[in-house]
Design a protein around this motif. Structure first.
Motif, short mmCIF file in Angstrom:
data_model
loop_
_atom_site.label_atom_id
_atom_site.label_comp_id
_atom_site.label_asym_id
_atom_site.label_seq_id
_atom_site.Cartn_x
_atom_site.Cartn_y
_atom_site.Cartn_z
N LEU A 101 13.74 -21.63 22.45
CA LEU A 101 12.51 -22.95 22.75
C LEU A 101 12.53 -22.87 24.16
O LEU A 101 11.51 -23.74 24.39
N THR A 102 13.17 -22.60 25.09
CA THR A 102 13.62 -23.10 26.29
C THR A 102 12.08 -21.54 26.32
O THR A 102 11.54 -22.09 27.62
N ASN A 103 12.89 -20.55 26.58
CA ASN A 103 11.30 -19.25 26.71
C ASN A 103 10.08 -19.41 25.88
O ASN A 103 9.45 -18.09 26.67
N ARG A 104 10.39 -19.61 25.15
CA ARG A 104 9.00 -19.61 23.74
C ARG A 104 8.41 -18.55 23.92
O ARG A 104 7.35 -18.46 24.48
N VAL A 105 9.00 -17.98 22.90
CA VAL A 105 8.44 -16.62 22.92
C VAL A 105 7.42 -17.54 22.46
O VAL A 105 7.75 -16.81 20.61
N TRP A 106 6.26 -17.22 21.73
CA TRP A 106 5.33 -18.19 20.84
C TRP A 106 4.31 -16.18 19.58
O TRP A 106 4.45 -15.50 20.93
N ALA A 107 4.12 -16.86 18.84
CA ALA A 107 3.62 -15.79 17.89
C ALA A 107 2.32 -17.39 17.29
O ALA A 107 3.04 -17.14 16.22
N SER A 108 1.03 -17.74 17.56
CA SER A 108 0.82 -18.26 16.47
C SER A 108 1.60 -19.46 16.06
O SER A 108 1.38 -20.06 15.02
N ARG A 109 2.15 -20.73 17.25
CA ARG A 109 2.87 -21.37 16.62
C ARG A 109 4.22 -21.08 16.25
O ARG A 109 4.84 -22.10 15.37
N VAL A 110 4.71 -19.84 16.43
CA VAL A 110 5.94 -19.83 15.69
C VAL A 110 7.30 -19.16 16.71
O VAL A 110 6.43 -18.25 17.27
N ILE A 111 8.27 -19.70 16.91
CA ILE A 111 9.15 -19.17 18.18
C ILE A 111 10.18 -18.07 17.28
O ILE A 111 10.16 -17.99 16.85
N THR A 112 9.90 -16.43 18.21
CA THR A 112 10.80 -15.35 17.69
C THR A 112 11.76 -15.16 18.42
O THR A 112 11.19 -14.59 19.49
N PHE A 113 12.74 -14.65 18.07
CA PHE A 113 13.77 -14.51 18.88
C PHE A 113 15.38 -14.30 18.08
O PHE A 113 15.47 -13.74 16.64
N GLU A 114 15.86 -13.27 18.93
CA GLU A 114 17.02 -12.45 18.18
C GLU A 114 18.20 -13.79 17.67
O GLU A 114 18.41 -14.26 18.89
N TYR A 115 18.64 -13.04 17.05
CA TYR A 115 19.68 -14.43 16.62
C TYR A 115 21.11 -13.94 16.22
O TYR A 115 20.85 -12.47 15.27
N ALA A 116 22.18 -13.71 16.71
CA ALA A 116 23.73 -13.38 15.95
C ALA A 116 24.24 -14.78 15.39
O ALA A 116 24.53 -15.51 15.93
N ILE A 117 24.29 -14.46 14.00
CA ILE A 117 24.49 -16.24 13.47
C ILE A 117 25.60 -15.81 12.28
O ILE A 117 25.35 -14.79 11.30
N GLN A 118 26.30 -16.80 12.39
CA GLN A 118 26.91 -16.53 10.91
C GLN A 118 26.81 -18.01 10.10
O GLN A 118 26.32 -19.39 9.59
#
Length: 236
Positions: free
Chosen positions: A90-107
């Protein structure tokens, strides 16, 4: 002094402990003003239209000590890490048509169970408590047996308007029975026996298919939305 009541996960009556919704470690440690369903929907209540101040952060006396400790120890840290990644996105705001795409390591399973623990905690209607299989899904960390009529979604938000409630919304798609929790970086939504209010939510229901503590790496594209009112399901 501890409050007493019915634990909203196990259904047992006894002393209740304060449950942070979301977890205290996920940016929820400062005082907040928020509204519950009764403040929004019940026009006959003296609480209608009012707000609650919680000096401990968003939450309340919802769960017994056992359920609070169990869900927190099993799932809380996984959600905290997910929220920290979400805040970074959210802070970096990697936007694409009001969608934020980001790399996650998640359980994934852990995160889903923490989210549903939060939803059960705030559900004063007890419809989730009585939803067959949901309590056992949370209390058994390894369970992947999930109610078929329940779906879970997320979105990004930066709003300071906290939504912690459940209810019904009506849109051009019809009636929706849902619950919603908003607390940056995420808005969390469930729909029960109905479609979600929007088609662009990021659905995480399939997180149930992973194993407890299983970590996966993936690129998530999550929409950014701003809640319109305190009523769940409506956005600007």
């Amino acid at each position: 002094m501890k409050k007493e009541g019915i634990c909203r996960i196990c259904g047992n009556y006894g002393k209740l402990t304060f449950e942070h919704v979301p977890p205290q470690s996920a940016f929820n440690s400062k005082p907040v003003l928020f509204q519950k369903s009764v403040h929004i929907h019940d026009k006959n209540s003296y609480l209608y239209g009012k707000k609650i101040r919680s000096n401990q952060g968003a939450g309340g006396y919802y769960l017994c000590k056992s359920c609070n400790n169990l869900t927190g120890s099993y799932y809380g840290d996984s959600y905290k890490k997910f929220a920290y990644k979400g805040m970074m996105a959210l802070t970096n705001r990697v936007w694409a048509s009001r969608v934020i795409t980001f790399e996650y390591a998640i359980q994934p399973l852990n995160v889903l169970k923490q989210i549903l623990s939060m939803f059960m905690a705030i559900d004063t209607s007890d419809q989730l408590l009585h939803l067959e299989g949901l309590s056992s899904f949370l209390l058994n960390k390894d369970s992947q047996t999930f109610p078929k009529n329940l779906r879970v979604f997320i979105y990004h938000t930066s709003t300071k308007q906290v939504r912690n409630g459940w209810g019904m919304a009506r849109t051009s798609k019809g009636y929706h029975y849902l619950g919603e929790i908003t607390y940056p970086p995420f808005g969390l939504v469930y729909s029960l026996d109905s479609e979600p209010t929007r088609d662009d939510f990021f659905e995480i229901t399939d997180f149930k298919n992973y194993k407890f503590n299983q970590t996966v790496q993936g690129r998530l594209s999550i929409p950014f939305l701003t809640p319109k009112t305190y009523i769940p399901g409506l956005y600007n």
